[in-house]
Design a protein around this motif. Structure first.
Motif, PDB file in Angstrom:
ATOM      1  N   THR A 172      45.534  46.799  55.007  1.00  0.00           N
ATOM      2  CA  THR A 172      44.348  46.521  54.512  1.00  0.00           C
ATOM      3  C   THR A 172      44.217  45.681  53.537  1.00  0.00           C
ATOM      4  OG1 THR A 172      44.687  48.291  52.645  1.00  0.00           O
ATOM      5  CG2 THR A 172      43.662  49.058  54.916  1.00  0.00           C
ATOM      6  N   ASP A 173      43.006  44.955  53.216  1.00  0.00           N
ATOM      7  CA  ASP A 173      42.809  43.882  52.273  1.00  0.00           C
ATOM      8  C   ASP A 173      42.446  44.550  50.935  1.00  0.00           C
ATOM      9  OD1 ASP A 173      40.356  44.886  52.074  1.00  0.00           O
ATOM     10  OD2 ASP A 173      39.233  43.268  53.364  1.00  0.00           O
ATOM     11  N   PHE A 174      41.958  43.527  49.874  1.00  0.00           N
ATOM     12  CA  PHE A 174      41.995  44.323  48.550  1.00  0.00           C
ATOM     13  C   PHE A 174      40.662  45.157  48.313  1.00  0.00           C
ATOM     14  CE2 PHE A 174      38.585  41.110  48.835  1.00  0.00           C
ATOM     15  CZ  PHE A 174      37.740  41.568  48.030  1.00  0.00           C
ATOM     16  N   ARG A 175      39.899  45.376  49.455  1.00  0.00           N
ATOM     17  CA  ARG A 175      38.917  46.240  49.414  1.00  0.00           C
ATOM     18  C   ARG A 175      39.346  47.472  50.136  1.00  0.00           C
ATOM     19  NH1 ARG A 175      34.915  43.020  52.889  1.00  0.00           N
ATOM     20  NH2 ARG A 175      36.963  42.669  53.740  1.00  0.00           N
ATOM     21  N   GLY A 176      40.691  47.716  50.633  1.00  0.00           N
ATOM     22  CA  GLY A 176      40.979  48.877  51.181  1.00  0.00           C
ATOM     23  C   GLY A 176      40.352  48.868  52.606  1.00  0.00           C
ATOM     24  N   GLN A 177      40.097  47.682  53.216  1.00  0.00           N
ATOM     25  CA  GLN A 177      39.682  47.720  54.710  1.00  0.00           C
ATOM     26  C   GLN A 177      40.528  46.950  55.546  1.00  0.00           C
ATOM     27  OE1 GLN A 177      35.662  45.887  54.335  1.00  0.00           O
ATOM     28  NE2 GLN A 177      35.090  48.015  52.921  1.00  0.00           N
ATOM     29  N   LEU A 178      40.562  47.064  56.687  1.00  0.00           N
ATOM     30  CA  LEU A 178      41.663  46.613  57.733  1.00  0.00           C
ATOM     31  C   LEU A 178      41.091  45.091  57.616  1.00  0.00           C
ATOM     32  CD1 LEU A 178      41.620  49.178  60.642  1.00  0.00           C
ATOM     33  CD2 LEU A 178      43.463  48.704  59.369  1.00  0.00           C
ATOM     34  N   PHE A 179      42.360  44.301  57.825  1.00  0.00           N
ATOM     35  CA  PHE A 179      42.286  42.933  58.024  1.00  0.00           C
ATOM     36  C   PHE A 179      41.507  42.895  59.519  1.00  0.00           C
ATOM     37  CE2 PHE A 179      44.999  42.314  54.567  1.00  0.00           C
ATOM     38  CZ  PHE A 179      44.424  41.451  53.853  1.00  0.00           C
ATOM     39  N   VAL A 233      39.148  44.039  41.349  1.00  0.00           N
ATOM     40  CA  VAL A 233      37.708  43.809  41.854  1.00  0.00           C
ATOM     41  C   VAL A 233      37.592  44.224  43.173  1.00  0.00           C
ATOM     42  CG1 VAL A 233      37.505  41.843  40.266  1.00  0.00           C
ATOM     43  CG2 VAL A 233      38.654  41.376  42.537  1.00  0.00           C
ATOM     44  N   TYR A 234      36.599  44.576  43.458  1.00  0.00           N
ATOM     45  CA  TYR A 234      36.584  45.075  45.230  1.00  0.00           C
ATOM     46  C   TYR A 234      35.349  44.183  45.882  1.00  0.00           C
ATOM     47  CZ  TYR A 234      38.369  48.854  42.545  1.00  0.00           C
ATOM     48  OH  TYR A 234      39.165  49.862  41.954  1.00  0.00           O
ATOM     49  N   ILE A 235      34.884  43.168  45.400  1.00  0.00           N
ATOM     50  CA  ILE A 235      33.942  42.238  46.112  1.00  0.00           C
ATOM     51  C   ILE A 235      34.538  40.935  46.127  1.00  0.00           C
ATOM     52  CG2 ILE A 235      31.929  43.704  46.153  1.00  0.00           C
ATOM     53  CD1 ILE A 235      30.906  41.790  43.833  1.00  0.00           C
ATOM     54  N   GLY A 236      34.206  40.095  47.113  1.00  0.00           N
ATOM     55  CA  GLY A 236      34.672  38.656  46.977  1.00  0.00           C
ATOM     56  C   GLY A 236      35.116  38.369  48.568  1.00  0.00           C
ATOM     57  N   GLU A 237      35.618  36.993  48.670  1.00  0.00           N
ATOM     58  CA  GLU A 237      36.198  36.485  49.988  1.00  0.00           C
ATOM     59  C   GLU A 237      37.330  37.261  50.250  1.00  0.00           C
ATOM     60  OE1 GLU A 237      34.912  33.968  51.762  1.00  0.00           O
ATOM     61  OE2 GLU A 237      33.354  33.684  50.470  1.00  0.00           O
ATOM     62  N   THR A 238      37.830  37.480  51.518  1.00  0.00           N
ATOM     63  CA  THR A 238      38.725  38.349  51.999  1.00  0.00           C
ATOM     64  C   THR A 238      39.999  37.658  51.606  1.00  0.00           C
ATOM     65  OG1 THR A 238      37.307  39.114  53.673  1.00  0.00           O
ATOM     66  CG2 THR A 238      39.751  39.455  54.210  1.00  0.00           C
ATOM     67  N   VAL A 239      40.288  36.375  51.864  1.00  0.00           N
ATOM     68  CA  VAL A 239      41.438  35.667  51.783  1.00  0.00           C
ATOM     69  C   VAL A 239      41.148  34.755  50.506  1.00  0.00           C
ATOM     70  CG1 VAL A 239      42.858  33.891  52.669  1.00  0.00           C
ATOM     71  CG2 VAL A 239      41.722  35.550  54.194  1.00  0.00           C
ATOM     72  N   VAL A 240      41.831  35.184  49.527  1.00  0.00           N
ATOM     73  CA  VAL A 240      42.207  34.648  48.230  1.00  0.00           C
ATOM     74  C   VAL A 240      43.470  34.572  47.881  1.00  0.00           C
ATOM     75  CG1 VAL A 240      41.467  34.166  45.725  1.00  0.00           C
ATOM     76  CG2 VAL A 240      39.726  34.951  47.428  1.00  0.00           C
ATOM     77  N   VAL A 241      44.249  33.210  48.000  1.00  0.00           N
ATOM     78  CA  VAL A 241      45.507  33.242  47.625  1.00  0.00           C
ATOM     79  C   VAL A 241      45.844  33.517  46.249  1.00  0.00           C
ATOM     80  CG1 VAL A 241      47.841  31.762  47.924  1.00  0.00           C
ATOM     81  CG2 VAL A 241      45.918  31.831  49.656  1.00  0.00           C
ATOM     82  N   GLY A 242      46.707  34.081  45.769  1.00  0.00           N
ATOM     83  CA  GLY A 242      47.006  34.393  44.192  1.00  0.00           C
ATOM     84  C   GLY A 242      48.507  34.686  43.990  1.00  0.00           C
ATOM     85  N   ASP A 243      48.828  35.006  42.869  1.00  0.00           N
ATOM     86  CA  ASP A 243      50.190  35.251  42.504  1.00  0.00           C
ATOM     87  C   ASP A 243      50.297  36.479  42.540  1.00  0.00           C
ATOM     88  OD1 ASP A 243      52.710  34.706  41.710  1.00  0.00           O
ATOM     89  OD2 ASP A 243      52.236  33.379  40.360  1.00  0.00           O
ATOM     90  N   THR A 244      51.431  37.083  42.325  1.00  0.00           N
ATOM     91  CA  THR A 244      51.968  38.359  42.277  1.00  0.00           C
ATOM     92  C   THR A 244      52.489  39.000  40.719  1.00  0.00           C
ATOM     93  OG1 THR A 244      54.059  37.915  43.167  1.00  0.00           O
ATOM     94  CG2 THR A 244      52.484  38.912  44.534  1.00  0.00           C
ATOM     95  N   SER A 245      52.210  37.859  39.803  1.00  0.00           N
ATOM     96  CA  SER A 245      52.511  38.200  38.495  1.00  0.00           C
ATOM     97  C   SER A 245      51.751  37.531  37.630  1.00  0.00           C
ATOM     98  CB  SER A 245      53.957  37.599  38.397  1.00  0.00           C
ATOM     99  OG  SER A 245      53.964  36.610  38.263  1.00  0.00           O
ATOM    100  N   ASP A 246      51.521  38.017  36.551  1.00  0.00           N
ATOM    101  CA  ASP A 246      50.695  37.576  35.523  1.00  0.00           C
ATOM    102  C   ASP A 246      51.066  36.186  34.867  1.00  0.00           C
ATOM    103  OD1 ASP A 246      48.330  38.733  34.841  1.00  0.00           O
ATOM    104  OD2 ASP A 246      49.284  40.509  33.721  1.00  0.00           O
ATOM    105  N   HIS A 247      50.002  35.366  34.443  1.00  0.00           N
ATOM    106  CA  HIS A 247      50.396  34.150  33.960  1.00  0.00           C
ATOM    107  C   HIS A 247      49.439  33.988  32.627  1.00  0.00           C
ATOM    108  CE1 HIS A 247      52.658  32.551  37.270  1.00  0.00           C
ATOM    109  NE2 HIS A 247      51.515  32.883  38.077  1.00  0.00           N
ATOM    110  N   ASP A 248      50.025  33.551  31.447  1.00  0.00           N
ATOM    111  CA  ASP A 248      49.600  33.597  30.327  1.00  0.00           C
ATOM    112  C   ASP A 248      48.090  32.627  30.286  1.00  0.00           C
ATOM    113  OD1 ASP A 248      51.230  35.135  28.734  1.00  0.00           O
ATOM    114  OD2 ASP A 248      52.539  33.502  28.363  1.00  0.00           O
TER     115      ASP A 248
END
Length: 199
Positions: free
Chosen positions: A112-119, A159-174
């Protein structure tokens, strides 16, 4: 008889590591195959957070995977990382590789994507695959429960709305480098629903 296997799990469940291991093991048996990926955080390679990597064919939306496999014939296998991002048509092409060329396909991806829905790629692979294999490495939410959702966190908020594919990191940055600070965090269903990060 060749098989289409879809291996799935959350972030951190070892999908890319297992994809690299299968590719390595088969190649060491003098079998010839292809390693494919799309939108990998390091570009045209499959990378694992454990620090291993291998060059890969970049899958773009217009790449015909059946034509690619046929052009490399004879091959014994295809390993597909980040398969959730493949188009439904590309998933159909992988099934045709299995059926018509008798090539084993090992696909790895998120459910599932960040919305909890199947890709869309995941949905099609679930419909087509001969085998559906959940990965056994269980990632955990900050609360200790089994993580089931890949939450998108923008500027510290789930967040629960937005583009399905947004490349991000897996750790916080200052400091965000460009605009919003986007990262992904594993959460259990409850904390995904309420948007609680445990900070």
């Amino acid at each position: 008889m060749a098989v289409l296997r879809f291996n799935f799990g959350t972030m951190g469940s070892g999908k890319s590591t297992l994809a690299l291991q299968i590719h390595h093991n088969l190649a060491n048996r003098q079998l010839f195959g292809l390693l494919l990926t799309t939108l990998d955080r390091e570009g045209r390679q499959v990378t694992s957070r454990l620090g291993v990597a291998a060059p890969a064919v970049e899958v773009t939306p217009d790449l015909d995977l059946y034509a690619l496999a046929a052009s490399k014939w004879p091959i014994h296998y295809i390993v597909c990382d980040e398969a959730q991002f493949y188009t439904p048509e590309q998933c159909d092409q992988l099934a045709r590789v299995v059926d018509d060329l008798e090539v084993d396909v090992f696909a790895f991806g998120l459910l599932t994507d960040f919305r909890g829905q199947l890709f869309t790629g995941t949905q099609r692979l679930l419909e087509l695959a001969d085998e559906h294999i959940p990965l056994q490495v269980e990632a955990r939410c900050w609360c200790g429960a089994r993580a089931t959702h890949n939450a998108r966190v923008v500027n510290g908020v789930v967040v629960y709305i937005g583009e399905t594919v947004v490349v991000g990191d897996t750790s916080d940055h200052d400091q965000p480098l460009f605009g919003d600070n986007v990262r992904y965090e594993l959460l259990c269903r409850h904390h995904f629903r309420v948007g609680e990060l445990g900070n």
